[in-house]
Design an enzyme around this catalytic site. Structure first.
Site, short mmCIF file in Angstrom:
data_model
loop_
_atom_site.label_atom_id
_atom_site.label_comp_id
_atom_site.label_asym_id
_atom_site.label_seq_id
_atom_site.Cartn_x
_atom_site.Cartn_y
_atom_site.Cartn_z
N TYR A 1 11.73 -32.39 22.61
CA TYR A 1 10.33 -32.86 22.55
C TYR A 1 10.27 -34.36 22.28
O TYR A 1 9.63 -35.12 23.03
CB TYR A 1 9.56 -32.10 21.47
CG TYR A 1 8.27 -32.80 21.06
CD1 TYR A 1 7.19 -32.86 21.93
CD2 TYR A 1 8.15 -33.42 19.81
CE1 TYR A 1 6.02 -33.52 21.57
CE2 TYR A 1 6.99 -34.08 19.44
CZ TYR A 1 5.92 -34.13 20.33
OH TYR A 1 4.77 -34.80 19.98
N LYS B 1 8.97 -37.51 24.61
CA LYS B 1 7.89 -38.43 24.20
C LYS B 1 8.41 -39.87 24.18
O LYS B 1 7.70 -40.80 24.57
CB LYS B 1 7.33 -38.04 22.83
CG LYS B 1 6.53 -36.75 22.79
CD LYS B 1 5.25 -36.79 23.63
CE LYS B 1 4.16 -37.70 23.07
NZ LYS B 1 2.90 -37.57 23.82
N THR C 1 4.02 -40.07 19.13
CA THR C 1 4.42 -39.44 17.87
C THR C 1 5.43 -40.27 17.09
O THR C 1 6.20 -41.04 17.68
CB THR C 1 5.05 -38.06 18.18
OG1 THR C 1 5.61 -37.51 17.00
CG2 THR C 1 6.16 -38.16 19.22
N ASP C 2 5.46 -40.06 15.78
CA ASP C 2 6.47 -40.73 14.95
C ASP C 2 7.87 -40.14 15.16
O ASP C 2 8.87 -40.72 14.74
CB ASP C 2 6.09 -40.67 13.46
CG ASP C 2 5.97 -39.26 12.89
OD1 ASP C 2 6.13 -38.28 13.65
OD2 ASP C 2 5.70 -39.13 11.68
N GLU C 3 7.93 -38.96 15.82
CA GLU C 3 9.24 -38.30 15.98
C GLU C 3 10.18 -39.10 16.87
O GLU C 3 11.38 -38.85 16.87
CB GLU C 3 9.06 -36.89 16.52
CG GLU C 3 8.24 -36.02 15.59
CD GLU C 3 8.47 -34.52 15.78
OE1 GLU C 3 9.38 -34.13 16.51
OE2 GLU C 3 7.71 -33.76 15.17
P1 NAD Z 1 -1.51 -29.46 21.94
O1 NAD Z 1 -0.26 -28.76 22.37
O2 NAD Z 1 -2.41 -28.80 20.96
O3 NAD Z 1 -2.41 -29.78 23.24
C1 NAD Z 1 -1.86 -30.28 24.42
C2 NAD Z 1 -2.93 -30.20 25.50
O4 NAD Z 1 -2.37 -30.75 26.71
C3 NAD Z 1 -3.38 -28.78 25.83
O5 NAD Z 1 -4.79 -28.74 25.99
C4 NAD Z 1 -2.68 -28.47 27.13
O6 NAD Z 1 -3.38 -27.54 27.95
C5 NAD Z 1 -2.64 -29.85 27.78
N1 NAD Z 1 -1.55 -29.98 28.76
C6 NAD Z 1 -0.25 -29.61 28.60
N2 NAD Z 1 0.44 -29.87 29.73
C7 NAD Z 1 -0.43 -30.41 30.61
C8 NAD Z 1 -0.32 -30.92 31.93
N3 NAD Z 1 0.85 -30.87 32.60
N4 NAD Z 1 -1.42 -31.43 32.54
C9 NAD Z 1 -2.61 -31.48 31.87
N5 NAD Z 1 -2.78 -31.01 30.62
C10 NAD Z 1 -1.70 -30.49 29.99
O7 NAD Z 1 -1.04 -30.90 21.45
P2 NAD Z 1 -1.64 -31.80 20.28
O8 NAD Z 1 -1.03 -31.39 18.99
O9 NAD Z 1 -3.10 -31.84 20.42
O10 NAD Z 1 -1.02 -33.21 20.67
C11 NAD Z 1 -1.70 -34.10 21.55
C12 NAD Z 1 -0.86 -35.34 21.76
O11 NAD Z 1 -0.64 -35.98 20.52
C13 NAD Z 1 0.53 -35.06 22.34
O12 NAD Z 1 0.84 -36.08 23.25
C14 NAD Z 1 1.44 -35.11 21.13
O13 NAD Z 1 2.73 -35.51 21.51
C15 NAD Z 1 0.75 -36.15 20.30
N6 NAD Z 1 0.94 -36.05 18.84
C16 NAD Z 1 0.72 -34.85 18.20
C17 NAD Z 1 0.83 -34.81 16.81
C18 NAD Z 1 0.56 -33.54 16.05
O14 NAD Z 1 0.82 -33.50 14.85
N7 NAD Z 1 0.05 -32.49 16.66
C19 NAD Z 1 1.18 -35.96 16.10
C20 NAD Z 1 1.41 -37.15 16.79
C21 NAD Z 1 1.26 -37.18 18.18
O1 DAU Z 2 5.41 -35.83 13.49
C1 DAU Z 2 4.50 -35.60 14.52
C2 DAU Z 2 4.80 -34.27 15.18
O2 DAU Z 2 4.37 -33.25 14.28
C3 DAU Z 2 4.13 -34.10 16.54
O3 DAU Z 2 4.64 -35.06 17.43
C4 DAU Z 2 4.38 -32.69 17.09
O4 DAU Z 2 3.67 -32.53 18.30
C5 DAU Z 2 3.87 -31.70 16.06
O5 DAU Z 2 4.12 -30.37 16.51
C6 DAU Z 2 4.53 -31.93 14.71
O6 DAU Z 2 5.94 -31.61 14.79
P1 DAU Z 2 6.67 -30.86 13.59
O7 DAU Z 2 7.89 -30.21 14.10
O8 DAU Z 2 6.81 -31.75 12.41
O9 DAU Z 2 5.52 -29.78 13.23
P2 DAU Z 2 5.62 -28.20 12.89
O10 DAU Z 2 4.26 -27.79 12.45
O11 DAU Z 2 6.26 -27.43 13.99
O12 DAU Z 2 6.60 -28.17 11.65
C7 DAU Z 2 6.30 -28.92 10.47
C8 DAU Z 2 7.45 -28.72 9.51
O13 DAU Z 2 7.43 -27.36 9.06
C9 DAU Z 2 8.80 -28.92 10.14
O14 DAU Z 2 9.68 -29.52 9.19
C10 DAU Z 2 9.28 -27.51 10.48
C11 DAU Z 2 8.64 -26.68 9.40
N1 DAU Z 2 8.26 -25.30 9.77
C12 DAU Z 2 7.52 -25.13 10.90
C13 DAU Z 2 7.14 -23.86 11.27
C14 DAU Z 2 6.33 -23.66 12.55
C15 DAU Z 2 8.60 -24.23 8.95
O15 DAU Z 2 9.25 -24.41 7.90
N2 DAU Z 2 8.20 -22.98 9.32
C16 DAU Z 2 7.50 -22.75 10.47
O16 DAU Z 2 7.18 -21.56 10.76
#
Ligand code: NAD
Ligand code: DAU
Length: 365
Positions: free
Chosen positions: A168, A172, A142-144
């Site tokens: 989180y 990561k 992630t970019d975070e």
């Molecule tokens: P998600 O929470 O939707 O899915 C995570 C999956 O991992 C689920 O299917 C869960 O059951 C599985 N999991 C969790 N713990 C586990 C364990 N101990 N063993 C095996 N499986 C397990 O997450 P996502 O949004 O699909 O993100 C996927 C990956 O991409 C993560 O590594 C996250 O950090 C990264 N990422 C997410 C975003 C985003 O915007 N969602 C952006 C950049 C990177």
């Molecule tokens: O940047 C990549 C990341 O993006 C991933 O690594 C994470 O797994 C993914 O969950 C996401 O993180 P964020 O915290 O940016 O996503 P989230 O959807 O939780 O929130 C997006 C923005 O919106 C953030 O600034 C918080 C805000 N927010 C979120 C929720 C859930 C609100 O204002 N209200 C809300 O109810």
């Protein structure tokens, strides 16, 4: 055969769909996938059920922190690549309960790396020299990990110093460092991608975009944290999946690639865009705009102000760039949530959890 950890989650599940569609488009055989997933609250087998039913995908219900289960899956399926998506992914949950994030994201990645290393180069490795040379471990991150930007700061590049701010992102960051160390120390053939905020189909409705769509339709408040002016860089999930495919094919071993949409948008603008889209596609019965449901709420502790990705490296070295704009991607996303009520209902009711009981009765995750 490739092995995908977390393949029943949001991005991993979309990746499974993308993998088969892409290979069909390119005229390549439908190389099967093994999804290795603990099926936490965020893992939903319904997302990939069609590929399980067709026999293209096999679901192994197991935990990446379980060394024996990881070893067994690697020995049994002998993947040519491991794509590591599995993680605890929600920042708010990490604030309320960081332990699970450290366990899965750090201990889990460590466990996986140890077993992958043994599989790839250990004394009992089943791989011959050609298979060893072709093997890849791709870590999805992630970019975070780069922390928070001010208004005038340059976007994150691959050389930006790590400065994670939430449990989180710290977990990561730790996993990224482990992957780096396994390449540097043991020569493990790794690739790492650090991506911005994804959105699209099959997104669990705890994250901003699906939460806003579903709350709006349910007539519930749309909770915007703080002043709503935090900025995220939004990327349509299929663009991320394509980037991962291309990095897997063309990436230089040991390298990191930042993936981003060049779509910096303030949270409040994301929410109003969704509201207006819904006003057009599914107007409220009382004729009022969905924006009237917006409610400002207490800010997230330690809330990062701005993320932005500089995708120069992946564009230049890999040739990837996003296909969707935010306008086209959000249109597809809102329409998907309006049309896919069966998937949404299983999530809302928690009924998809029954899948585990039906298919894995008596087996521990
Ligand atoms: P998600 O929470 O939707 O899915 C995570 C999956 O991992 C689920 O299917 C869960 O059951 C599985 N999991 C969790 N713990 C586990 C364990 N101990 N063993 C095996 N499986 C397990 O997450 P996502 O949004 O699909 O993100 C996927 C990956 O991409 C993560 O590594 C996250 O950090 C990264 N990422 C997410 C975003 C985003 O915007 N969602 C952006 C950049 C990177
Ligand atoms: O940047 C990549 C990341 O993006 C991933 O690594 C994470 O797994 C993914 O969950 C996401 O993180 P964020 O915290 O940016 O996503 P989230 O959807 O939780 O929130 C997006 C923005 O919106 C953030 O600034 C918080 C805000 N927010 C979120 C929720 C859930 C609100 O204002 N209200 C809300 O109810």
């Amino acid at each position: 055969m490739i092995l995908i950890t977390g393949g029943a989650g949001f991005i991993g599940g979309n990746f499974v769909h993308h993998w088969f569609e892409r290979r069909a488009k390119l005229g390549l055989p439908a190389e099967p996938v093994v999804v290795f997933d603990k099926l936490t609250y965020a893992g939903n087998p319904a997302t990939i059920q069609s590929h399980i039913d067709s026999g293209q995908a096999t679901l192994v219900h197991a935990d990446i922190t379980d060394r024996d289960a990881v070893r067994q899956a690697l020995q049994q399926y002998r993947p040519r690549a491991v794509l590591h998506f599995a993680a605890e992914s929600h920042v708010d949950r990490s604030i309320h309960g960081p332990g699970e994030f450290i366990h899965t994201n750090m201990v889990g990645t460590f466990t996986l790396l140890e077993e992958v290393r043994a599989y790839w180069a250990g004394a009992e490795s089943p791989l011959d020299a050609a298979a060893k040379a072709a093997f890849r471990f791709l870590h999805v991150s992630t970019d975070e990990v780069y922390g928070s930007l001010g208004d005038d700061d340059a976007a994150f590049s691959e050389t930006t110093a790590y400065a994670p701010n939430s449990p989180y992102s710290a977990s990561k960051a730790g996993s990224d460092h482990l992957v780096r160390a396994y390449h540097h120390t043991y020569g493990l053939p790794t690739l790492t991608t650090n991506c911005s905020n994804n959105y699209g189909p099959y997104h669990f409705p705890e994250k901003l975009i699906p939460l806003m769509i579903l709350n709006a339709l349910d007539g519930k408040p749309l909770p915007v944290y703080g002043d709503g002016l935090n900025i995220r860089d939004w990327l349509f999930v299929r663009d991320h999946c394509e980037a991962i495919c291309q990095v897997l094919e063309k990436g230089t071993l040991g390298e990191v690639y930042n993936v981003g949409g060049i779509n910096e948008i303030k949270n409040i603008d994301v929410v109003t865009t969704i509201c207006r889209k819904l006003d057009a596609l599914r107007p409220r019965a009382d004729g009022q705009p969905y924006e009237s449901q917006i409610t400002y709420v207490t800010d997230r502790p330690g809330h990062d102000r701005r993320y932005a990705i500089d995708p120069t490296k992946i564009q230049r070295d890999i040739g990837w760039s996003p296909a969707e704009t935010f306008e086209s991607g959000i249109d597809k996303t809102v329409r998907w949530y309006l049309e896919n009520t069966a998937w949404i209902d299983t999530v809302r009711s928690g009924a998809y959890r029954d899948w585990i009981n039906t298919n894995y009765a008596g087996r521990a995750a």
